[in-house]
Design an enzyme around this catalytic site. Structure first.
Site, PDB file in Angstrom:
ATOM      1  N   TYR A  92       3.016  10.133   0.551  1.00 12.11           N
ATOM      2  CA  TYR A  92       4.177   9.576   1.235  1.00 12.11           C
ATOM      3  C   TYR A  92       5.464  10.038   0.547  1.00 12.11           C
ATOM      4  O   TYR A  92       5.884   9.488  -0.469  1.00 12.11           O
ATOM      5  CB  TYR A  92       4.116   8.053   1.260  1.00 12.11           C
ATOM      6  CG  TYR A  92       2.882   7.482   1.922  1.00 12.11           C
ATOM      7  CD1 TYR A  92       2.125   8.228   2.817  1.00 12.11           C
ATOM      8  CD2 TYR A  92       2.460   6.187   1.644  1.00 12.11           C
ATOM      9  CE1 TYR A  92       0.996   7.711   3.420  1.00 12.11           C
ATOM     10  CE2 TYR A  92       1.342   5.651   2.250  1.00 12.11           C
ATOM     11  CZ  TYR A  92       0.603   6.413   3.126  1.00 12.11           C
ATOM     12  OH  TYR A  92      -0.522   5.886   3.711  1.00 12.11           O
ATOM     13  N   LYS A 114      -3.619   5.942  -3.494  1.00  5.73           N
ATOM     14  CA  LYS A 114      -4.691   6.798  -3.001  1.00  5.73           C
ATOM     15  C   LYS A 114      -4.836   8.054  -3.857  1.00  5.73           C
ATOM     16  O   LYS A 114      -3.902   8.464  -4.544  1.00  5.73           O
ATOM     17  CB  LYS A 114      -4.428   7.164  -1.538  1.00  5.73           C
ATOM     18  CG  LYS A 114      -4.226   5.924  -0.654  1.00  5.73           C
ATOM     19  CD  LYS A 114      -3.942   6.270   0.775  1.00  5.73           C
ATOM     20  CE  LYS A 114      -3.670   5.025   1.578  1.00  5.73           C
ATOM     21  NZ  LYS A 114      -2.302   4.484   1.343  1.00  5.73           N
ATOM     22  N   ASP A 143       0.845  -1.200   0.000  1.00  9.78           N
ATOM     23  CA  ASP A 143       0.000   0.000   0.000  1.00  9.78           C
ATOM     24  C   ASP A 143       0.872   1.238   0.000  1.00  9.78           C
ATOM     25  O   ASP A 143       1.852   1.336   0.747  1.00  9.78           O
ATOM     26  CB  ASP A 143      -0.899   0.022   1.235  1.00  9.78           C
ATOM     27  CG  ASP A 143      -1.680   1.325   1.320  1.00  9.78           C
ATOM     28  OD1 ASP A 143      -2.594   1.512   0.490  1.00  9.78           O
ATOM     29  OD2 ASP A 143      -1.345   2.162   2.185  1.00  9.78           O
ATOM     30  N   ASN A 159       0.332   1.684  16.362  1.00  8.15           N
ATOM     31  CA  ASN A 159      -0.040   3.028  16.828  1.00  8.15           C
ATOM     32  C   ASN A 159       1.154   3.979  16.883  1.00  8.15           C
ATOM     33  O   ASN A 159       1.503   4.524  17.935  1.00  8.15           O
ATOM     34  CB  ASN A 159      -0.732   2.982  18.177  1.00  8.15           C
ATOM     35  CG  ASN A 159      -2.188   2.580  18.098  1.00  8.15           C
ATOM     36  OD1 ASN A 159      -2.580   1.573  18.697  1.00  8.15           O
ATOM     37  ND2 ASN A 159      -3.003   3.326  17.372  1.00  8.15           N
TER      38      ASN A 159
END
Length: 315
Positions: A47, A71, A42, A223
């Site tokens: 990025y 995306k 992905d 996270n």
């Protein structure tokens, strides 16, 4: 519909997220992932402002036996004399990401991504960072632009066979709950909201996705790194230093994992996949060594008794 593997690779780090890496290190990371059997990658224009897509495209070399998602939602505008760090990316390409969810922007963004990725088509196309958390006071305006223009363009791309599946790639639950009631999505890429530390997607969103047949890809299983290594002061949670309360919960999770002789990172990586609504998990990897660690964590045996014990620790 795309048949996703359980483990994929997130590529924000290939765009120099938080620290610069060399082209050689990026290529070695992708090569190690391929050698280890990873077949889903992905990425996004955001990025490194094209850098991650460029590096991924070069490393994949046009291979047809992989699944690639990217995306839309931002266009890259050239800038002169960019600062060393922008939006968390260090020494990235000289562009500035500008939000645009119009139909024209979707098509332009996809064409630009295809060129950087050196591919003729993309398997999965996500609309990136829709939501109140990202857009604040402009959320309703951006959402309307996406629903009225960007989303229909994405549907046409899917109907014409230029992509196999469409969805949204976000890091908040509320916009997912809103959009699955209003539009037809194949997938949701949800970062950081179904982890050992944040299970906010569990009560409503994941059951709704199962009921509607919407596959969920979980990004950010660590996270922002707090679950990727032994807990220490200064650890990051959701792109910022963790609060004392978060550190306390993380230490409780680590202690529980220790009782069952399971590493915290292995538990964090495997946890999302236990839900029937989750199709794949895509941790970020910046080097061949991180790929090796990920594969070991993914394969590590975990006692079934760990999970109810972990569930007792509030998320």
């Amino acid at each position: 519909m795309v048949d996703l593997p359980r483990l994929g690779m997130g590529t924000a780090a290939l765009g120099n997220l938080y620290r610069a890496i060399s082209d050689e290190q990026a290529e070695a990371a992708v090569a190690a992932a391929l050698a280890g059997g990873i077949r889903y990658f992905d990425t996004a224009p955001h990025y490194g402002f094209g850098l991650a897509e460029e590096r991924l495209g070069r490393a994949l070399g046009g291979r047809s036996d992989v699944i690639v998602s990217t995306k839309v939602g931002r266009l890259l505008k050239p800038v002169e004399k960019p600062t060393l760090e922008r939006h968390g990316f260090v020494d990235a390409r000289p562009f500035e990401p500008v939000f645009d969810y119009s139909a024209d922007a979707v098509l332009r963004s996809l064409d630009d991504s295809l060129a950087r990725l050196r591919r003729d088509r993309i398997d999965i196309l996500f609309a990136h960072d829709i939501g109140q958390l990202t857009h604040g006071d402009r959320h309703e305006e951006r959402l309307r632009e996406f629903i009225d223009e960007g989303y229909p363009a994405m549907r046409r791309l899917r109907d014409d066979g230029r992509v196999d599946a469409i969805g949204i790639g976000v890091n908040e639950v509320a916009v997912c709950l809103d959009l699955i009631e209003r539009i037809d999505l194949d997938l949701i890429l949800l970062a950081g909201r179904y982890t050992l530390l944040d299970r906010s997607a569990a009560d409503r969103l994941l059951p709704a996705c199962v009921a509607r047949g919407v596959k969920v890809v979980i990004g950010g299983p660590y996270n922002s790194g707090i679950l990727a290594r032994p807990i220490a002061e200064g650890a990051c949670f959701d792109y910022a230093p963790a609060s004392d309360a978060v550190l306390s919960r993380a230490r409780g999770l680590q202690a529980t994992c220790d009782r069952f002789d399971v590493s915290l990172p292995a538990a964090a990586l495997q946890f999302p996949l236990r839900h029937p609504g989750v199709a794949s998990v895509i941790p970020g990897m910046a080097s061949a060594a991180e790929v090796a660690d990920t594969l070991a964590r993914f394969a590590a045996p975990v006692s079934d008794a760990l999970w109810p014990a972990v569930a007792e620790i509030p998320a």
